[in-house]
Design a protein around this motif. Structure first.
Motif, PDB file in Angstrom:
ATOM      1  N   LEU A   1      69.012  30.082  30.042  1.00 51.53           N
ATOM      2  CA  LEU A   1      67.628  30.205  29.613  1.00 51.53           C
ATOM      3  C   LEU A   1      67.374  31.474  28.814  1.00 51.53           C
ATOM      4  O   LEU A   1      66.843  31.417  27.716  1.00 51.53           O
ATOM      5  CB  LEU A   1      66.706  30.184  30.844  1.00 51.53           C
ATOM      6  CG  LEU A   1      66.717  28.914  31.699  1.00 51.53           C
ATOM      7  CD1 LEU A   1      65.885  29.129  32.957  1.00 51.53           C
ATOM      8  CD2 LEU A   1      66.199  27.732  30.905  1.00 51.53           C
TER       9      LEU A   1
ATOM     10  N   GLN B   1      66.515  31.068  45.423  1.00 49.66           N
ATOM     11  CA  GLN B   1      65.542  30.309  44.647  1.00 49.66           C
ATOM     12  C   GLN B   1      64.308  31.144  44.319  1.00 49.66           C
ATOM     13  O   GLN B   1      63.699  31.746  45.188  1.00 49.66           O
ATOM     14  CB  GLN B   1      65.111  29.054  45.410  1.00 49.66           C
ATOM     15  CG  GLN B   1      64.124  28.193  44.646  1.00 49.66           C
ATOM     16  CD  GLN B   1      63.907  26.847  45.319  1.00 49.66           C
ATOM     17  OE1 GLN B   1      64.761  26.424  46.105  1.00 49.66           O
ATOM     18  NE2 GLN B   1      62.806  26.209  45.038  1.00 49.66           N
TER      19      GLN B   1
ATOM     20  N   ALA C   1      74.898  26.179  35.533  1.00 56.18           N
ATOM     21  CA  ALA C   1      73.543  26.580  35.155  1.00 56.18           C
ATOM     22  C   ALA C   1      73.205  26.160  33.734  1.00 56.18           C
ATOM     23  O   ALA C   1      74.082  26.082  32.870  1.00 56.18           O
ATOM     24  CB  ALA C   1      73.371  28.093  35.296  1.00 56.18           C
TER      25      ALA C   1
ATOM     26  N   LEU D   1      68.412  30.372  40.436  1.00 59.58           N
ATOM     27  CA  LEU D   1      68.851  30.952  39.177  1.00 59.58           C
ATOM     28  C   LEU D   1      70.290  31.438  39.282  1.00 59.58           C
ATOM     29  O   LEU D   1      70.765  31.772  40.360  1.00 59.58           O
ATOM     30  CB  LEU D   1      67.956  32.132  38.775  1.00 59.58           C
ATOM     31  CG  LEU D   1      66.485  31.845  38.485  1.00 59.58           C
ATOM     32  CD1 LEU D   1      65.756  33.154  38.172  1.00 59.58           C
ATOM     33  CD2 LEU D   1      66.346  30.863  37.337  1.00 59.58           C
TER      34      LEU D   1
ATOM     35  N   GLU E   1      61.260  29.937  42.122  1.00 59.25           N
ATOM     36  CA  GLU E   1      60.758  28.778  41.370  1.00 59.25           C
ATOM     37  C   GLU E   1      61.927  27.957  40.844  1.00 59.25           C
ATOM     38  O   GLU E   1      61.962  27.543  39.692  1.00 59.25           O
ATOM     39  CB  GLU E   1      59.831  29.218  40.229  1.00 59.25           C
ATOM     40  CG  GLU E   1      58.573  29.934  40.704  1.00 59.25           C
ATOM     41  CD  GLU E   1      57.649  30.295  39.557  1.00 59.25           C
ATOM     42  OE1 GLU E   1      58.005  30.027  38.396  1.00 59.25           O
ATOM     43  OE2 GLU E   1      56.578  30.843  39.822  1.00 59.25           O
ATOM     44  N   GLY E   2      62.903  27.770  41.718  1.00 59.23           N
ATOM     45  CA  GLY E   2      64.135  27.090  41.342  1.00 59.23           C
ATOM     46  C   GLY E   2      65.271  28.092  41.335  1.00 59.23           C
ATOM     47  O   GLY E   2      65.096  29.218  40.870  1.00 59.23           O
TER      48      GLY E   2
ATOM     49  N   GLU F   1      69.089  28.392  34.957  1.00 61.18           N
ATOM     50  CA  GLU F   1      68.640  27.563  36.072  1.00 61.18           C
ATOM     51  C   GLU F   1      69.802  26.717  36.586  1.00 61.18           C
ATOM     52  O   GLU F   1      70.422  25.966  35.827  1.00 61.18           O
ATOM     53  CB  GLU F   1      67.511  26.648  35.602  1.00 61.18           C
ATOM     54  CG  GLU F   1      67.016  25.685  36.651  1.00 61.18           C
ATOM     55  CD  GLU F   1      66.034  24.666  36.092  1.00 61.18           C
ATOM     56  OE1 GLU F   1      65.417  23.940  36.891  1.00 61.18           O
ATOM     57  OE2 GLU F   1      65.888  24.611  34.846  1.00 61.18           O
TER      58      GLU F   1
END
Length: 358
Positions: A110, A66, A107, A71, A68-69, A170
């Motif tokens: 992004l 993780q 996911a 990936l 910030e979350g 994400e």
């Protein structure tokens, strides 16, 4: 002249730090086609040498810690020949191929990186067309190309244009647990007709005069994956876009990972009349032919028809079908009940009859 040709040193052999025996095992095209030799090369040599927890999962995308979350990260290279084929081109293929790898691993894509390796003499007008296709595919999937690189090599060193990508996304809970968690009774679903991409590329490459012209299924799986996850959620075991090696290669990989037998019914597998006709004419099995917008899904027992209903509500997956189920491990990892005849083993080929399809 013949002896001089045989004794000529290949460019990759110059300054090679190890001695190459005259008779030795070599990498072949079959090592890159998604079948048995591919898995052997990856497991016994690459993963064995690199030894890290991300590679050992054998997924198409690494599930990273993780930041910030959590990936997911994936990379891919595209060397398709020809560069343009009915239903797509190397540009759209590079975007959809990378995005689909992230999507089926749970996911939301992004960002992408893009590297171009260009042959000297490659027409700029053709490059413009490829870049336009790249941009359109990126917009349609809401991903941003945030970094890249361009290299030019002498004539003959590259077949016009090669593309390399990396994609980050994400991870969205619940993340499908993967083939190691398959259970007896789980159901197998395919999202649409198989073999279309490989046949479209083959027909274009060899200038085969078929009517109608085969069309690739090159496209995004994002929408169908999102709808499935919204409706089916935690009952999804695993998803995989059936690219090199086709559906057969995915079934073999899942069977090996789970230690169970995966069984399908040939009569349930959707195949377009064009692909079926080409396959029969050329002596190919559509189950071994690559796809670029078709996925295999494993869901918990009883969820197969619901998954099909979700997929059939979307135009891009309107021909989704339940094609089989997971059984206790038998004598072989994958079986198929043919249209005519009893159930029999479904083997994946040592190599693909269609190299450079992506």
């Amino acid at each position: 002249m013949e002896n001089q040709h045989q004794n000529k040193t290949s460019s990759w052999q110059l300054n090679c730090p190890v001695s190459i025996p005259a008779e030795t095992d070599c990498v072949t095209l079959a090592h890159g086609e998604g079948g048995r030799l591919s898995r052997k090369l990856i497991q016994e040599r690459i993963i064995s040498a690199l030894k890290n927890e991300f590679l050992e999962t054998s997924d198409d995308a690494a599930r990273l810690p993780q930041i910030e979350g959590p990936l997911a990260l994936t990379t891919d290279s595209f060397v398709v020949s020809p560069l343009f084929f009915p239903g797509g081109d190397i540009g759209s293929l590079a975007i959809y191929g990378t995005v689909n790898d992230l999507a089926v691993n749970g996911a939301r894509p992004l960002w992408l990186t893009l590297s171009l390796i260009l042959e000297e003499g490659f027409p700029l007008v053709v490059l413009d067309r490829v870049l336009h296709s790249l941009a359109e595919a990126a917009r349609s999937t809401a991903v941003k190309i945030v970094a890249g690189d361009t290299k030019v090599v002498p004539r003959g060193a590259v077949d016009g244009l090669f593309i390399n990508t990396a994609g980050a996304g994400e991870l969205i809970e619940p993340v499908p647990p993967g083939p190691a968690f398959l259970k007896v009774g789980d159901e197998l679903v395919v999202s649409g007709p198989i073999g279309q991409h490989g046949m479209a590329v083959l027909a274009a490459r060899e200038q085969l005069q078929f009517d109608p012209v085969p069309q690739s299924d090159c496209g995004s799986l994002l929408n169908s994956v999102e709808k499935l996850r919204t409706r089916i959620g935690g009952r999804i075991c695993c998803l995989r876009d059936a690219t090199r090696g086709g559906v057969a290669a995915v079934l073999q990989e899942w069977a090996e990972t789970s230690g169970l037998t995966l069984s399908i019914d040939e009569r349930a597998v959707p195949v377009t009349p064009g692909v079926r006709g080409m396959s029969e004419l050329l002596g190919l099995d559509p189950l071994h032919i690559a796809n670029e917008g078709t996925m295999l899904i494993a869901v918990r027992q009883g969820a197969g028809q619901e998954a099909v209903s979700v997929l059939q509500s979307l135009s891009e997956t309107a021909d989704a079908r339940v094609i089989g189920s997971v059984k206790p491990r038998g004598l072989v990892p994958v079986t198929i009940k043919r249209t005519l005849g009893p159930e029999q083993p479904l083997h994946d080929p040592l190599g693909s009859p269609l190299p450079r399809i992506c």
